[in-house]
Design a protein around this motif. Sequence first.
Motif, PDB file in Angstrom:
ATOM      1  N   ARG A  40       6.524  -5.391   0.332  1.00 59.85           N
ATOM      2  CA  ARG A  40       6.623  -4.667   1.595  1.00 59.85           C
ATOM      3  C   ARG A  40       7.873  -3.824   1.659  1.00 59.85           C
ATOM      4  N   ALA A  41       7.726  -2.673   2.254  1.00 54.67           N
ATOM      5  CA  ALA A  41       8.905  -1.856   2.506  1.00 54.67           C
ATOM      6  C   ALA A  41       9.610  -2.414   3.735  1.00 54.67           C
ATOM      7  N   CYS A  42      10.923  -2.418   3.689  1.00 53.25           N
ATOM      8  CA  CYS A  42      11.705  -2.932   4.812  1.00 53.25           C
ATOM      9  C   CYS A  42      13.001  -2.143   4.868  1.00 53.25           C
ATOM     10  N   HIS A  43      13.361  -1.714   6.048  1.00 50.42           N
ATOM     11  CA  HIS A  43      14.640  -1.019   6.169  1.00 50.42           C
ATOM     12  C   HIS A  43      15.376  -1.563   7.376  1.00 50.42           C
ATOM     13  N   ARG A  97       4.209  -2.147   8.467  1.00 49.75           N
ATOM     14  CA  ARG A  97       2.895  -2.784   8.624  1.00 49.75           C
ATOM     15  C   ARG A  97       1.913  -1.793   9.245  1.00 49.75           C
ATOM     16  N   GLN A  98       0.631  -2.189   9.280  1.00 50.49           N
ATOM     17  CA  GLN A  98      -0.356  -1.412  10.023  1.00 50.49           C
ATOM     18  C   GLN A  98      -0.235  -1.816  11.488  1.00 50.49           C
ATOM     19  N   LEU A  99      -0.119  -0.818  12.356  1.00 49.46           N
ATOM     20  CA  LEU A  99       0.088  -1.093  13.780  1.00 49.46           C
ATOM     21  C   LEU A  99      -0.936  -0.299  14.572  1.00 49.46           C
ATOM     22  N   CYS A 112      16.038  -7.964   6.013  1.00 46.36           N
ATOM     23  CA  CYS A 112      15.106  -7.611   4.935  1.00 46.36           C
ATOM     24  C   CYS A 112      15.222  -8.550   3.742  1.00 46.36           C
ATOM     25  N   SER A 113      16.403  -9.100   3.536  1.00 45.60           N
ATOM     26  CA  SER A 113      16.560  -9.948   2.342  1.00 45.60           C
ATOM     27  C   SER A 113      15.806 -11.262   2.494  1.00 45.60           C
ATOM     28  N   SER A 114      15.362 -11.581   3.706  1.00 43.70           N
ATOM     29  CA  SER A 114      14.603 -12.820   3.869  1.00 43.70           C
ATOM     30  C   SER A 114      13.115 -12.609   3.549  1.00 43.70           C
ATOM     31  N   GLU A 171      -4.645   3.749  14.472  1.00 46.50           N
ATOM     32  CA  GLU A 171      -3.938   2.840  13.583  1.00 46.50           C
ATOM     33  C   GLU A 171      -2.931   3.648  12.776  1.00 46.50           C
ATOM     34  N   VAL A 172      -1.688   3.191  12.738  1.00 44.41           N
ATOM     35  CA  VAL A 172      -0.654   3.922  12.013  1.00 44.41           C
ATOM     36  C   VAL A 172       0.136   2.942  11.140  1.00 44.41           C
ATOM     37  N   THR A 173       0.940   3.486  10.282  1.00 45.31           N
ATOM     38  CA  THR A 173       1.903   2.686   9.535  1.00 45.31           C
ATOM     39  C   THR A 173       3.218   2.798  10.279  1.00 45.31           C
ATOM     40  N   ALA A 174       3.802   1.681  10.644  1.00 42.20           N
ATOM     41  CA  ALA A 174       5.033   1.727  11.442  1.00 42.20           C
ATOM     42  C   ALA A 174       5.867   0.489  11.138  1.00 42.20           C
ATOM     43  N   ALA A 175       7.082   0.490  11.636  1.00 39.11           N
ATOM     44  CA  ALA A 175       7.993  -0.617  11.325  1.00 39.11           C
ATOM     45  C   ALA A 175       8.868  -0.939  12.538  1.00 39.11           C
ATOM     46  N   PRO A 176       8.270  -1.528  13.582  1.00 38.64           N
ATOM     47  CA  PRO A 176       9.046  -1.799  14.798  1.00 38.64           C
ATOM     48  C   PRO A 176      10.312  -2.628  14.558  1.00 38.64           C
ATOM     49  N   ASP A 177      10.290  -3.507  13.551  1.00 35.03           N
ATOM     50  CA  ASP A 177      11.503  -4.282  13.263  1.00 35.03           C
ATOM     51  C   ASP A 177      12.053  -3.965  11.881  1.00 35.03           C
TER      52      ASP A 177
END
Length: 525
Positions: A190-193, A22-24, A181-183, A12-18
């Motif tokens: 949550r972090a969003c980039h 999230r936890q992935l 991210c603005s939505s 389990e990792v922390t990742a951001a495919p989009d």
Amino acid sequence: PTTRNYNFVLSEVTAAPDGVVRQLFVINGKFPGPLIRANRGDRIVVNVTNRLSEPTSMHWHGMFQNGTNWMDGTAGITQCPIPPGKSFVYKFTIENQYGTFWYHSHYSTQYMDGLFGPLIVHAPEEARFRELYDHDQVVLIQDYYHNVSSTLIPGYLAPGNENNEPVPDNGLLQGTNYFNCSSLEADSGRACHDNSRAVIPVQRNKRHRLRLINVGGFAEFQFSVDNHTLSVIEADATMVEPLEVHRLEISVAQRYSVILTADREVGNYWIRVDMNTLCFTARNPLLNPAIKGILTYANSSTDPEEGTSTDWADARNVMCQDLNSTLLVPAEPESPPPADVVYSLKFAFMIGAYTLARAYVNESVSWTVPDVPTLNTAVSGLRSGNQTFNATGVAPSYGFDNQYIISIPENQIVDLLITNMDEGAHPFHLHGHEFWVLATSPEQYFPWHTYGSLNTTNPLRRDTITVDAYGWALIRFRSDNPGMWAFHCHITWHMEAGLLVQFQTRNDLMKDWTLPDDVLGLCEA
Ligand code: C2O
């Protein structure tokens, strides 16, 4: 035969495919999981090590597993799940099949959290199709959530929720996509980039085989590429006569190979992967169902985000073809499906009706995962001679009021009429077999109806069929593969809600089985 060895370490990792963190769940640190590429006849050995904090299992979607039913990877059916901290080695030989497959966790809704990957099998017979294309590549399509799926289950199955499925937050192409991210709700914390869209490179005047796999858990998609036609040559590991389409529909767990000929101006073209949100748009107004990727020609000088393409909207409306019907014709015809049907079974299923949160097959049974896999129970029952499943398939003598098990003792021909009493379409998958699609219909089935015309000359053979909303499908298969096989809606939420029955086939062979110690050992942990 070649043995192909793999080590899959699940973590389990922390990742951001989009772009949204999230936890992935990942395999060897990768999302999506690694490609398995093999030849027919190869032996596949995968050592799965579970470093998650929850149990798991791995299923090889579409593999027959003839003689190795206990390697099918279905938790509660063919094995106990692999507990956290433990390993299990899957071993099987790929016989009599080639084409596009995939693998995924078969524990609860878990594969949606990242545990899946493509499985491609080659064979010498491919040669005649190989002449039709220059490049071969996998294209993964999926719906996607920003939360770990297990955290969404309690709300989904809550009484009174009427089985309203959690609505996806996004969709991914090749495991990536853009998200605005603005939505995100400001208070989501949550972090969003910014994240980019998938890019699929092509070479001008080359023919590219795209192996589309819907690895998502819920939504159906329409796939198209602006200004290009697609020639369908495969459906669920059955090669078909080439069929030109402008777009095609792909349900969860289905696979299609299409050939895209890069015969346009050098430039960038939108790949459109439109989520069919018919039944759930209202429940997530933030969702942008138009997932896009970029088809980019080598030496293209334009900015990929400024695609040169046009939508071909008119053509899209006119040329859309329903591939679930009899339009696809196998290119390697078999003898016609045998007509000596011994079992003619009818499944009517409903889900979420009358405020019921769970799914029911034939009004009575809603599957839940038993502690002892049904395969283990069946094998010991057969050995001691007291195996009895009654005519309806329910096995009250085992105290299984939540297991719907149809016992087909010998190698026989089985017809299944699947009628959908629900307002949504459902993709049904049969493990361990492929089936002939004899007929499908979007019309409600009434007992006084006849099927109309059945396609019995050279019908499509596949392993996952969409049953239309309030419609029906008639499929036929040969119960020639011994074991306990799941037949279920592949929408993960629906399987979790109990939309699953099992076929116990070839008791004549199963009665002599002894399950391997490592398989039985999983239940002792
Ligand atoms: Cu793709 Cu029961 O699974």
